[in-house]
Write a protein that holds these residues in place. Structure first.
Motif, PDB file in Angstrom:
ATOM      1  N   LEU A 107      -0.214  -9.142  -8.964  1.00 20.20           N
ATOM      2  CA  LEU A 107       0.493  -9.216  -7.675  1.00 20.20           C
ATOM      3  C   LEU A 107      -0.331  -8.622  -6.545  1.00 20.20           C
ATOM      4  O   LEU A 107       0.117  -8.587  -5.407  1.00 20.20           O
ATOM      5  CB  LEU A 107       1.820  -8.453  -7.748  1.00 20.20           C
ATOM      6  N   GLY A 108      -1.511  -8.142  -6.854  1.00 18.79           N
ATOM      7  CA  GLY A 108      -2.297  -7.486  -5.816  1.00 18.79           C
ATOM      8  C   GLY A 108      -3.197  -8.464  -5.092  1.00 18.79           C
ATOM      9  O   GLY A 108      -3.360  -9.610  -5.497  1.00 18.79           O
ATOM     10  N   THR A 109      -3.786  -7.984  -4.042  1.00 16.34           N
ATOM     11  CA  THR A 109      -4.771  -8.760  -3.326  1.00 16.34           C
ATOM     12  C   THR A 109      -6.147  -8.296  -3.805  1.00 16.34           C
ATOM     13  O   THR A 109      -6.256  -7.485  -4.723  1.00 16.34           O
ATOM     14  CB  THR A 109      -4.591  -8.564  -1.808  1.00 16.34           C
ATOM     15  N   THR A 110      -7.213  -8.842  -3.280  1.00 14.67           N
ATOM     16  CA  THR A 110      -8.545  -8.315  -3.572  1.00 14.67           C
ATOM     17  C   THR A 110      -9.227  -8.010  -2.242  1.00 14.67           C
ATOM     18  O   THR A 110      -8.771  -8.455  -1.193  1.00 14.67           O
ATOM     19  CB  THR A 110      -9.401  -9.295  -4.395  1.00 14.67           C
ATOM     20  N   ASP A 111     -10.315  -7.255  -2.311  1.00 18.82           N
ATOM     21  CA  ASP A 111     -10.819  -6.605  -1.098  1.00 18.82           C
ATOM     22  C   ASP A 111     -12.247  -6.940  -0.701  1.00 18.82           C
ATOM     23  O   ASP A 111     -12.804  -6.257   0.158  1.00 18.82           O
ATOM     24  CB  ASP A 111     -10.765  -5.080  -1.299  1.00 18.82           C
ATOM     25  N   ALA A 163       5.823  -0.881  -7.565  1.00 19.21           N
ATOM     26  CA  ALA A 163       6.034  -2.121  -6.792  1.00 19.21           C
ATOM     27  C   ALA A 163       5.282  -3.271  -7.454  1.00 19.21           C
ATOM     28  O   ALA A 163       5.854  -4.341  -7.699  1.00 19.21           O
ATOM     29  CB  ALA A 163       5.572  -1.929  -5.353  1.00 19.21           C
ATOM     30  N   HIS A 164       4.019  -3.033  -7.762  1.00 22.70           N
ATOM     31  CA  HIS A 164       3.210  -4.088  -8.368  1.00 22.70           C
ATOM     32  C   HIS A 164       3.710  -4.464  -9.764  1.00 22.70           C
ATOM     33  O   HIS A 164       3.395  -5.537 -10.268  1.00 22.70           O
ATOM     34  CB  HIS A 164       1.743  -3.656  -8.455  1.00 22.70           C
ATOM     35  N   SER A 194      -8.275  -2.326   0.936  1.00 27.24           N
ATOM     36  CA  SER A 194      -7.039  -2.649   1.653  1.00 27.24           C
ATOM     37  C   SER A 194      -6.008  -1.544   1.565  1.00 27.24           C
ATOM     38  O   SER A 194      -5.069  -1.510   2.343  1.00 27.24           O
ATOM     39  CB  SER A 194      -6.440  -3.940   1.113  1.00 27.24           C
ATOM     40  N   LEU A 195      -6.160  -0.635   0.623  1.00 30.64           N
ATOM     41  CA  LEU A 195      -5.158   0.436   0.518  1.00 30.64           C
ATOM     42  C   LEU A 195      -5.448   1.573   1.489  1.00 30.64           C
ATOM     43  O   LEU A 195      -4.614   2.452   1.670  1.00 30.64           O
ATOM     44  CB  LEU A 195      -5.104   0.974  -0.913  1.00 30.64           C
ATOM     45  N   GLU A 228      -7.360  -4.004  -5.767  1.00 23.93           N
ATOM     46  CA  GLU A 228      -7.169  -3.398  -4.450  1.00 23.93           C
ATOM     47  C   GLU A 228      -7.710  -1.981  -4.521  1.00 23.93           C
ATOM     48  O   GLU A 228      -7.420  -1.258  -5.465  1.00 23.93           O
ATOM     49  CB  GLU A 228      -5.687  -3.279  -4.110  1.00 23.93           C
ATOM     50  N   LEU A 280       3.501   2.700  -5.425  1.00 24.57           N
ATOM     51  CA  LEU A 280       2.664   1.515  -5.284  1.00 24.57           C
ATOM     52  C   LEU A 280       2.550   0.792  -6.636  1.00 24.57           C
ATOM     53  O   LEU A 280       2.701  -0.428  -6.720  1.00 24.57           O
ATOM     54  CB  LEU A 280       1.284   1.978  -4.823  1.00 24.57           C
TER      55      LEU A 280
END
Lengths: 395, 395
Positions: B352-356, B385-386, B370-371, B49, B382
């Protein structure tokens, strides 16, 4: 906002899809929203301004309380609702301003009063209810006692009376093999309330002594009804809430909204909304199923829940709100089987709005929207602006 | 964060590429990051991300202190580190909580005690060191005196003793043709410290009276060791710092991190990180060269420094952190030959992250991540959390 709010005859409809946002599936790399067939939402998106909301803060995973309060315009850090209060709201308990509420767990104690199971083996709800019936008979000097079952080992304890104070530490040591803590006041003013709680626990021990599993209790989240500014008063909008689940009805009530008659189905909730269209300026419409499916970690069920919501979009649009918003209180990715901190897709449709060259309602597309990634607590002022309900700030 | 932090067995690796961000070259229109060949960073980007961090605020150019403190989770406006303290950290001076430190400049005074050169002709460092040796012999009642050379005309003065107070105005009039100011207390409590400083300056004048260039001094940035909450305590993470330069080691120490044995090369720094992998939960890894090249206004050298960092990416990934971040404390565009206010590329890699849909690590691509563009002080929450290190906020 109190100084800028001005009356108008416009209407704002806030649809909260609980747990709206998700994460890409590890195989398809598509999120629940991307995987779902959402013709009506996508059509609406093409006509709307989009963005992502941050419920509380970067990396902060919100519970339902802060997630909703932010969308109702409250700073969720400043205005906190204690767990005892939320748990009471969740069972539709009619909490009063003089009450102190606590979240309770039944637990199992051994012969030395040591905790052997902090959840009493997740005792059956009907056993829980029977114990609550007996505990309700306990008398304390000068206060009323309410004991209400929630589910499995969880219950709510409420004391009602003058001068009660919620500055009490949890009685749950959060581990087994030790005794529960006594209730302890964290301010001198809370001393008498601590005494009442300890007296209650002592009598409860006697009532429960022959229970096999649930022979003790742990109490936490002592809280009074929070003193929130009334959202209808601050915004000069008559506000009506349309939600099936008690928790969300309760949160709307805390914000000062009028809660429509509860229970029933999604269809009857929509009917209620239609029938009260002339009675309010602001409408909060809650859709639960997406969150429940996400919490279960069921990607497919969440996709279906989103598709079910999509079918509600045409009748919701037909109501003709001046400002229609689709928002989420937080993300609940099926991948995580729980709430998460990820920013939540958001859409605002209004004849005063712009459009964004986006025609899909999902995380990746909303990120590119004109509203950017912004705090959820700003949603209400944005909506009021689009509804012609905020005057100019400064000359 | 203190209330939400929860222990876990996950590991977070924060790599700070000092002065990471840049600006497009006026001829090629490509920034240092765009010009550099960064196969490993780009590969990592595709899996991560991305976003841009704002170190302090829009248009605010940060020094190294606020730039790093923000990445360590501190609000850089609320928690400020005085220049005297930073200067002491920069020369690895072992500052104590009772100390008051000041940044000193040697200056040239004429016969009337008027300043003729505020930097004493940028006197040679060895001359500076010799003067400091003599100044160190000055005795003041009840306090220890430390005088340490920095470079050219710059030195550090530290008083150590009970009851010292740093509320003192600068003695530097910031122009020539006038006398230096006496040290002046800005609160009554600092009066005795002002007296000690003035006594020191008086004795120093006598010691330096025969110097040709450096026969006077200007003192500013009086500061005590700042009272920062301990980052390891607040976050419940054992935190280790791996940095070669004293300034960054000092900043990590202020935050409460354990600083690994210093000195040495990039290779030995990486070895140290590997060898302490089991000892910490949070790792701060500092890479200096990009900033130094940017400060020199050397575009090509900055490109090379970034390429050098790129080669470190595979071994850093191999460590297997649950959360790996590439960040900068601020931008240092070669175009400006100095720090700047421009938002800084940022990347967070986690399962746990997404990709962009981004596969280049630079200013233009990270902006689309996305951030979004967000405050650097949010990086730590952040990351936590991850890493599964924050519990839910509210029920």
């Amino acid at each position: 906002m109190r100084e800028l709010a001005t009356p108008n005859d416009t209407k704002i409809l806030l649809c909260v899809v609980d747990g709206l946002g998700g994460l890409p599936d590890s195989v398809t790399h598509r999120s629940e929203l991307e995987e779902a067939s959402l013709p009506n939402l996508n059509h609406l998106t093409a006509d709307s301004e989009c963005g992502l909301t941050i419920p509380v803060g970067y990396g902060i995973t919100p519970g339902s309380g802060p997630g909703h309060l932010a969308l109702f315009g409250y700073d969720p850090i400043r205005y906190q609702v204690g767990r005892g209060v939320l748990e009471s709201l969740g069972i539709d308990f009619d909490l009063q301003r003089s009450d102190v509420a606590a979240r309770g767990n039944f637990c199992t104690l051994d012969g030395q009063e040591w905790i052997t199971d902090r959840r009493a083996g997740r005792v059956a709800t009907n056993v829980n209810a029977a114990i609550c019936d007996r505990l309700r008979k306990i008398k304390l000097p000068g206060v009323e006692v309410f004991v209400e079952p929630v589910r499995e080992h969880r219950f709510v304890l409420v004391l009602r009376g003058e001068g009660l104070d919620d500055h009490l530490a949890s009685t749950d040591p959060e581990r087994e093999g030790v005794e529960p803590h006594p209730a302890r006041a964290t301010t001198p003013e809370a001393q008498p309330t601590a005494g009442l709680i300890n007296e209650f626990v002592k009598q409860a021990r006697a009532v429960m002594k022959d229970e096999r599993q649930a022979n003790g209790m742990l109490l936490r989240g002592f809280a009074k009804y929070p003193d929130l500014p009334s959202m209808p008063e601050v915004t000069q909008m008559r506000a009506g809430a349309f939600a099936v689940y008690p928790m969300y009805r309760g949160l709307a009530k805390l914000a000062g909204m009028t809660v429509s008659a509860g229970g029933g189905t999604q269809a009857s909730q929509l009917e209620a909304l239609k029938s009260r269209w002339n009675d309010f300026d602001f409408f909060f419409y809650h859709f639960k199923r997406a969150d429940a499916a996400g919490e279960d970690g069921n990607f497919r069920a969440k996709v279906e829940a989103l598709e079910e919501f999509d079918e509600l979009v045409p009748p919701l649009r037909e109501l003709g709100a001046d400002v229609l918003m689709i928002a989420g209180d937080h993300s609940t990715p099926a991948q995580l089987a729980g709430h998460s901190w990820h920013p939540v897709p958001f859409l605002l449709n209004s004849h005063l709005g712009t459009t964004d060259d986006i025609d899909e309602f999902n995380e990746a597309h909303c990120r590119r929207g004109s509203l950017g990634t912004f705090p959820a607590k700003e949603v209400l002022s944005l909506a009021m602006a689009h509804a012609g309900r905020l005057v100019k700030y400064g000359a």
